[in-house]
Scaffold this motif. Structure first.
Motif, PDB file in Angstrom:
ATOM      1  N   ASP A  52      -0.611 -13.778   0.151  1.00  0.00           N
ATOM      2  CA  ASP A  52      -1.877 -14.864  -0.803  1.00  0.00           C
ATOM      3  C   ASP A  52      -3.049 -14.022  -0.335  1.00  0.00           C
ATOM      4  O   ASP A  52      -3.565 -13.570  -0.557  1.00  0.00           O
ATOM      5  CB  ASP A  52      -1.709 -16.313  -0.230  1.00  0.00           C
ATOM      6  N   ASN A  53      -2.626 -13.393   1.151  1.00  0.00           N
ATOM      7  CA  ASN A  53      -4.248 -12.922   1.984  1.00  0.00           C
ATOM      8  C   ASN A  53      -4.627 -11.743   1.162  1.00  0.00           C
ATOM      9  O   ASN A  53      -5.558 -11.207   1.132  1.00  0.00           O
ATOM     10  CB  ASN A  53      -3.714 -12.121   3.687  1.00  0.00           C
ATOM     11  N   PHE A  54      -3.621 -10.310   0.668  1.00  0.00           N
ATOM     12  CA  PHE A  54      -4.112  -9.337   0.154  1.00  0.00           C
ATOM     13  C   PHE A  54      -4.059  -9.510  -1.164  1.00  0.00           C
ATOM     14  O   PHE A  54      -5.774  -8.711  -1.465  1.00  0.00           O
ATOM     15  CB  PHE A  54      -2.135  -8.843  -0.295  1.00  0.00           C
ATOM     16  N   TRP A  55      -4.314 -10.417  -1.805  1.00  0.00           N
ATOM     17  CA  TRP A  55      -5.058 -10.760  -3.596  1.00  0.00           C
ATOM     18  C   TRP A  55      -6.490 -11.814  -2.118  1.00  0.00           C
ATOM     19  O   TRP A  55      -6.900 -11.533  -3.442  1.00  0.00           O
ATOM     20  CB  TRP A  55      -4.179 -11.930  -4.115  1.00  0.00           C
ATOM     21  N   LYS A  56      -6.619 -12.256  -1.666  1.00  0.00           N
ATOM     22  CA  LYS A  56      -7.933 -12.007  -1.038  1.00  0.00           C
ATOM     23  C   LYS A  56      -9.271 -11.414  -0.475  1.00  0.00           C
ATOM     24  O   LYS A  56      -9.327 -11.505  -0.531  1.00  0.00           O
ATOM     25  CB  LYS A  56      -7.704 -13.557  -0.647  1.00  0.00           C
ATOM     26  N   ASP A  57      -8.396  -9.404  -0.180  1.00  0.00           N
ATOM     27  CA  ASP A  57      -8.639  -8.754   0.073  1.00  0.00           C
ATOM     28  C   ASP A  57      -9.261  -9.043   1.865  1.00  0.00           C
ATOM     29  O   ASP A  57      -9.606  -8.609   2.268  1.00  0.00           O
ATOM     30  CB  ASP A  57      -9.971  -8.608  -0.265  1.00  0.00           C
ATOM     31  N   GLU A  58      -7.704  -9.551   1.999  1.00  0.00           N
ATOM     32  CA  GLU A  58      -8.179  -9.663   3.930  1.00  0.00           C
ATOM     33  C   GLU A  58      -7.003  -9.158   5.191  1.00  0.00           C
ATOM     34  O   GLU A  58      -7.027  -9.791   5.746  1.00  0.00           O
ATOM     35  CB  GLU A  58      -8.179 -11.580   3.990  1.00  0.00           C
ATOM     36  N   VAL A  59      -6.454  -8.544   3.690  1.00  0.00           N
ATOM     37  CA  VAL A  59      -4.938  -7.542   4.714  1.00  0.00           C
ATOM     38  C   VAL A  59      -6.094  -6.101   6.061  1.00  0.00           C
ATOM     39  O   VAL A  59      -6.601  -5.777   4.560  1.00  0.00           O
ATOM     40  CB  VAL A  59      -4.391  -7.789   4.068  1.00  0.00           C
ATOM     41  N   LYS A  60      -5.316  -5.783   6.376  1.00  0.00           N
ATOM     42  CA  LYS A  60      -6.063  -5.063   7.410  1.00  0.00           C
ATOM     43  C   LYS A  60      -5.003  -4.248   7.459  1.00  0.00           C
ATOM     44  O   LYS A  60      -3.819  -4.671   7.811  1.00  0.00           O
ATOM     45  CB  LYS A  60      -7.184  -5.010   7.958  1.00  0.00           C
ATOM     46  N   VAL A  61      -5.302  -2.863   7.347  1.00  0.00           N
ATOM     47  CA  VAL A  61      -3.258  -1.507   7.617  1.00  0.00           C
ATOM     48  C   VAL A  61      -4.277  -0.704   8.209  1.00  0.00           C
ATOM     49  O   VAL A  61      -5.150  -0.269   7.645  1.00  0.00           O
ATOM     50  CB  VAL A  61      -2.578  -1.635   7.138  1.00  0.00           C
ATOM     51  N   ASN A  62      -3.350   0.356   8.784  1.00  0.00           N
ATOM     52  CA  ASN A  62      -3.768   1.376   9.813  1.00  0.00           C
ATOM     53  C   ASN A  62      -3.609   2.414   8.126  1.00  0.00           C
ATOM     54  O   ASN A  62      -2.982   2.721   7.845  1.00  0.00           O
ATOM     55  CB  ASN A  62      -2.610   1.750  10.608  1.00  0.00           C
ATOM     56  N   PRO A  63      -4.463   2.676   8.091  1.00  0.00           N
ATOM     57  CA  PRO A  63      -4.570   4.152   7.618  1.00  0.00           C
ATOM     58  C   PRO A  63      -3.592   5.182   7.266  1.00  0.00           C
ATOM     59  O   PRO A  63      -2.952   5.046   6.425  1.00  0.00           O
ATOM     60  CB  PRO A  63      -5.684   4.611   7.106  1.00  0.00           C
ATOM     61  N   LYS A  64      -3.445   5.431   8.218  1.00  0.00           N
ATOM     62  CA  LYS A  64      -2.424   6.260   8.454  1.00  0.00           C
ATOM     63  C   LYS A  64      -0.880   5.818   7.966  1.00  0.00           C
ATOM     64  O   LYS A  64      -0.173   6.021   7.486  1.00  0.00           O
ATOM     65  CB  LYS A  64      -2.430   7.538   9.484  1.00  0.00           C
ATOM     66  N   ASP A  65      -0.939   4.807   8.755  1.00  0.00           N
ATOM     67  CA  ASP A  65       0.568   3.927   8.850  1.00  0.00           C
ATOM     68  C   ASP A  65       0.633   3.696   6.900  1.00  0.00           C
ATOM     69  O   ASP A  65       1.764   3.430   6.488  1.00  0.00           O
ATOM     70  CB  ASP A  65       0.610   2.986   9.703  1.00  0.00           C
ATOM     71  N   PHE A  66      -1.226   3.513   6.069  1.00  0.00           N
ATOM     72  CA  PHE A  66      -0.172   3.128   5.228  1.00  0.00           C
ATOM     73  C   PHE A  66       0.305   4.509   4.021  1.00  0.00           C
ATOM     74  O   PHE A  66       1.076   4.473   2.865  1.00  0.00           O
ATOM     75  CB  PHE A  66      -1.799   2.214   3.811  1.00  0.00           C
ATOM     76  N   VAL A  67      -0.767   5.414   3.921  1.00  0.00           N
ATOM     77  CA  VAL A  67      -0.257   6.555   3.951  1.00  0.00           C
ATOM     78  C   VAL A  67       0.636   7.029   3.698  1.00  0.00           C
ATOM     79  O   VAL A  67       1.761   7.265   2.716  1.00  0.00           O
ATOM     80  CB  VAL A  67      -0.908   7.681   4.115  1.00  0.00           C
TER      81      VAL A  67
END
Length: 80
Positions: A52-67
């Motif tokens: 739900d928070n993802f679709w509201k643009d309320e999720v933060k992740v580490n860019p290196k972990d995301f890649v």
């Protein structure tokens, strides 16, 4: 796949990568449609909040972990 009530599924690659990055394990990958891969996650209340928070643009992740998560998912798509 498991009972639809027990899983959350998505074909959104960015959401799937975000969930993996945040520690939610992919429990299945459906590649029966060559143009659309579907990722399955075990449904929990925590997962539902993150989605739900993802679709509201309320999720933060580490860019290196995301890649890293994106690379891992691509590898799993091509090997499973």
């Amino acid at each position: 796949m498991k009972d639809e009530m027990d899983v959350i599924k998505t074909s959104d690659f960015t959401l799937a990568s975000t969930l993996l990055c945040l520690g939610f394990d992919i429990i299945g990958i459906d590649k029966t449609n060559p143009k659309r891969v579907v990722f399955y996650y075990r449904k929990t209340s925590d997962l539902e909040v993150i989605v739900d928070n993802f679709w509201k643009d309320e999720v933060k992740v580490n860019p290196k972990d995301f890649v890293y998560s994106q690379r891992e998912i691509r590898a799993r798509i091509h090997t499973e």
